[in-house]
Design an enzyme around this catalytic site. Structure first.
Site, PDB file in Angstrom:
ATOM      1  N   ASP A 193       0.837  -1.200   0.000  1.00 57.26           N
ATOM      2  CA  ASP A 193       0.000   0.000   0.000  1.00 57.26           C
ATOM      3  C   ASP A 193       0.875   1.254   0.000  1.00 57.26           C
ATOM      4  OD1 ASP A 193      -2.328   1.812   0.787  1.00 57.26           O
ATOM      5  OD2 ASP A 193      -3.285  -0.152   0.915  1.00 57.26           O
ATOM      6  N   HIS A 227      -3.411   5.779   3.851  1.00 55.03           N
ATOM      7  CA  HIS A 227      -4.256   4.649   3.441  1.00 55.03           C
ATOM      8  C   HIS A 227      -3.713   3.324   3.977  1.00 55.03           C
ATOM      9  CE1 HIS A 227      -6.005   1.674   0.580  1.00 55.03           C
ATOM     10  NE2 HIS A 227      -7.055   2.494   0.606  1.00 55.03           N
ATOM     11  N   SER A 375     -11.383  -0.870  -0.090  1.00 57.14           N
ATOM     12  CA  SER A 375     -10.063  -0.933   0.547  1.00 57.14           C
ATOM     13  C   SER A 375     -10.186  -1.241   2.028  1.00 57.14           C
ATOM     14  CB  SER A 375      -9.325   0.403   0.379  1.00 57.14           C
ATOM     15  OG  SER A 375      -8.913   0.588  -0.938  1.00 57.14           O
TER      16      SER A 375
END
Length: 840
Positions: A193, A227, A375
């Site tokens: 990520d 994220h 996600s």
């Protein structure tokens, strides 16, 4: 001159170009930089550096250009052979393993033109542009601190978890079940990520640095987007209390974008570095290179969990969400309804919470944010897959995918559908419905050196028991499965002597193919096995007050204890300790000279302050400390009598000297030397013409008694009749006597000497050796040691005379004599004799 030279070169270049000798293709080859790598690690790092050097393609408006050829790179795979990719206008070509190449161009137009040319080549399997992937998040809240969580988000809930999805999929129940049943052995999960910020309080002590493909270094904890940190927080939240190792792999920049190449290489890296489950909450355009990376990771044994994407469209347009071998996750809200953004399609496997998920932020160690998207749904399933792999240790990626899909709550149409797949992941469905009591442990008893018996209380409804064992610092290992309920003990025969073991027992029940395990006493029962008895070898005197005791080392002993007693009826007394297993000897330096002792040895080991000692050999071995023997090193006549020299004895009080006129009887003490330092004495009470025999021994006076060493070898000395003159004078007198007695002239004697030397040449070498030895001790003085028993001519025709002479010579050690061995019949008869020696 310099400018003229440059003009000439330019002119030559134009001529070559015009004539076709210097073609455009040659120029292109010379300007292409080719980098060769041998493995994927080097290949991926080289491409990461190339992408970093090229920088981000950003339009004047500040928005990233994600058009098809914006990266100005091509990914090429050959059909097996090596490719020559120079001459296509690329600035750089990186050659990797397995037929992979990356080509970097200066413009989009050159990139597109090259792709079309390469598509025409039959030796290329595929060529594709390197595009951009992104996180595609839909909603991110402002950051809040931990102290406001209860009022801001959890005021109507009793949950201790940040994500409402943890309890919604029953992850908390399954995590507790794994802890109780002992399946929490730890697992590595990769988050590919934007990085993982390990400064957050939830993520400290559970992250491992992988690789940062954005900056090309080993610090993937640099998450400027947030994220990846949010995703990692969801995984840890679902697996609360378990041993989680998050492998951070950074492939997205701070704006949430990353190249196909870096994403694919990050997935490969995670698989190659021990990840059992890989979370990929990333989506983008199609890429064969990405698809192959996912399949590679699965072939290496990693389950790959992929977010379906947030375009509210068919997942077949999202990559790698379209890869059916992965575990593809759609998103639902808190009412179990598909979120408006979630993709759908044939590759969807399951659904999980993805709306307004609270997890770790990057603005502080206790900061949290809400995010929405597939996600967020994917890491819930990643945690479930990881926990199933902890429970089912033999499950690979295919079995893990099957387990995730099996234990679901059906949503939407009955059975599988394109919206929810197999339904909402529900981990409580994977938990055994039966319970079974925990056995009460009884005892663990060592039986000798090679067995341990473990006992426990029976559980009435158990179908059997599992016995576990561990060593200090180790983990519980199943030792034995006992079917049936009639047994409440087990004897372990696989132990080693002198080791510490802990044992515990679990009951189990069967429900079809499922085995339900009960709880167990995590402390267990501890026992130390016995040690083998040391095998004694000897007890040997090494000095007047020291005895060396030896034995054979014992396996797993941590040390030894040495005991001593004076008689077989007295008690053993400890005289020494040794703390090394490999030791096989001990020197007792407290022995009294002349006292006989019995020795024995016990092996020992100790754990947590508990000492274990082996048995011992009760007869022991016997040793006695005695004085070293001395030896007479020199003896002979001197002007004042017979002088002798001997070796000094350590520990002695003194020496006693004995004399006799017979070699075997009649010895009487003639002198007591009361100092161990004195090592010579002259006997002045001897008579000329006599032969004397001497011996001596060292003594020690201790505990009001005398302790003696052994006697030396008896040494003899003959005193000459003319004992007052020098030995040189005596020698000359003897020669003259020989001349008169046998009427030989001096010349005759010289001749006889020569003949004797030739006759007895075999003795000459020994004579020379002894001469050299004596020379060191006596110096330049010359002596002749004369023995009256050999002062005559021997009229014996046989060899017995020679044998007697040789024996006499051997007995004198450091002195050399003259012998004659022959008879005289007439003036022509050979007269054999031994002539001369020097005590030099």
């Amino acid at each position: 001159m310099k400018q003229a030279g440059i003009r000439q070169i330019k002119t030559l270049a134009v001529i070559l170009f015009m004539t076709g000798i210097f073609s455009l293709q040659v120029l292109a080859k010379e300007t292409t930089k080719v980098i060769q790598t041998n493995d994927f690690a080097a290949f991926s790092e080289a491409t990461a550096r190339l992408i970093q050097e090229e920088g981000s393609s950003v339009q004047s408006s500040g928005v990233r250009d994600t058009s098809t050829y914006a990266a100005k790179r091509l990914i090429v795979k050959s059909r097996g052979g090596s490719l020559d990719l120079q001459g296509y206008g690329a600035e750089t070509v990186i050659q990797g393993p397995s037929g992979y190449y990356v080509m970097q161009f200066a413009t989009k137009q050159e990139t597109e033109a090259c792709l079309k040319k390469l598509q025409q080549r039959s030796d290329i399997e595929y060529v594709e542009p390197d595009g951009y992937d992104s996180v595609g998040e839909l909603e991110i809240s402002d950051a809040i601190e931990a102290d406001s969580l209860e009022s801001a988000a959890l005021s109507e809930a009793s949950s201790s978890h940040n994500s409402w999805g943890v309890e919604h999929i029953d992850a908390d129940q399954y995590a507790a079940y794994l802890q109780q049943t002992g399946y929490d052995t730890g697992i590595r999960i990769a988050v590919v990520d934007s990085g993982v910020w390990n400064g957050h309080s939830m993520l400290q002590n559970c992250t491992t640095a992988g690789y940062d493909y954005v900056d090309g270094d080993n610090n993937p904890f640099n998450d400027g987007h947030g994220h990846g940190t949010h995703v990692a927080g969801i995984i840890v939240d679902c697996m609360s209390g378990l041993k989680v190792d998050i492998l951070a792999v950074r492939v997205l920049a701070d704006d949430g974008y990353g190249s196909h190449i870096n994403v694919a290489n990050g997935i490969r890296y995670a698989a190659d570095n021990g990840a059992k489950v890989i979370n990929v909450s990333i989506g983008g355009g199609h890429s064969e290179y990405k698809d192959e990376a996912v399949r590679y990771a699965i072939s290496k044994g990693a389950a790959v969990v992929i977010a379906a994407g947030n375009e509210s469209s068919d997942v077949e347009y999202s990559c790698p969400g379209h890869v059916e071998e992965g575990i593809v996750v759609a998103a639902i809200d808190d009412e179990d309804v598909q979120t408006w953004f979630s993709n759908y399609g044939s590759s969807i496997d399951v659904a999980a919470p993805g709306q307004s998920i609270l997890s770790c932020g990057i603005t502080g160690a206790t900061s949290y944010v809400w995010m929405s998207g597939t996600s967020m749904a994917a890491p819930h399933v990643t945690a479930a897959a990881a926990m199933y792999r902890l429970r089912y240790t033999d499950a690979g990626p295919v079995k893990t995918q099957e387990l995730v899909k099996r234990y679901c709550e059906d949503l939407g149409s009955t059975g599988w559908d394109e919206i929810y797949g197999s339904g909402l992941v529900k981990m409580s469905k994977a938990m055994p419905k039966m319970t079974i009591a925990k056995p009460t442990l009884g005892t663990a008893t060592a039986i000798g050196t090679s067995q341990v018996k473990v006992t426990w209380s029976r559980i009435s409804d158990a179908d059997g028991y599992r016995v576990y064992r561990r060593v200090p610092g180790g983990t519980w290992i199943r030792l034995k499965t006992i079917a049936g309920n009639s047994t409440s003990s087990y004897t372990d025969t696989t132990v080693e002597p002198g080791k510490k073991y802990s044992y515990t027992v679990r009951a189990y029940k069967k429900s079809g193919a499922e085995i339900v395990m009960g709880e167990f006493d995590s402390n267990g029962l501890t026992v130390i096995t016995g040690l083998d008895t040391p095998v004694l070898k000897s007890a040997t005197c090494v000095s007047y007050n020291s005895i060396n005791v030896t034995w054979t080392p014992v396996t797993n002993a941590m040390g030894y204890r040495i005991y001593r007693r004076e008689t077989s009826s007295t008690l053993w007394r400890l005289v020494g300790r040794i703390t090394r297993q490999s030791s096989s000897s001990f020197v007792d330096k407290t022995a009294v000279t002349g006292t006989q002792y019995h020795y024995t040895v016990r092996a020992t080991c100790a754990y947590d302050g508990v000492l274990k000692a082996s048995a011992y050999q009760s007869p022991g071995v016997i040793g006695k400390a005695v004085l070293d023997d001395t030896a007479i090193t020199a003896i002979g006549n001197s002007d004042s009598g017979i002088k002798m020299v001997w070796n000094k004895v350590s520990g002695a009080t003194g020496y006693t000297i004995y004399r006799s006129t017979s070699s075997s009887t009649g010895f009487t003490k003639v002198k007591t030397i009361q100092s161990a330092q004195t090592t010579s004495w002259t006997d002045s009470g001897v008579t000329a013409g006599k032969t004397y025999y001497y011996k001596l021994r060292a003594y020690l006076y201790i505990n009001q008694k005398y302790v003696y060493s052994s006697f030396t070898t008896v040494r003899q000395v003959a005193v000459p009749n003319n004992a007052t003159g020098s030995y040189a004078q005596e020698y000359e007198r003897l020669l003259r006597q020989c001349e008169q007695k046998f009427l030989y002239s001096t010349n005759d004697i010289v001749q006889l000497k020569t003949e004797a030397q030739q006759e007895f040449a075999i003795w000459e070498e020994e004579i020379e050796k002894l001469n050299q030895a004596v020379e060191k001790q006596i110096g330049a003085a010359r002596y002749l040691l004369y023995d009256s028993s050999y002062r005559r001519w021997i009229a014996d025709r046989d060899a017995k005379a020679a044998q007697r002479a040789a024996q006499y010579m051997q007995g004198t050690e450091q002195w050399i004599y003259i012998y004659t061995l022959s008879q005289i019949e007439s003036t022509k008869t050979r007269c054999e004799w031994i002539i001369k020696t020097y005590l030099n």
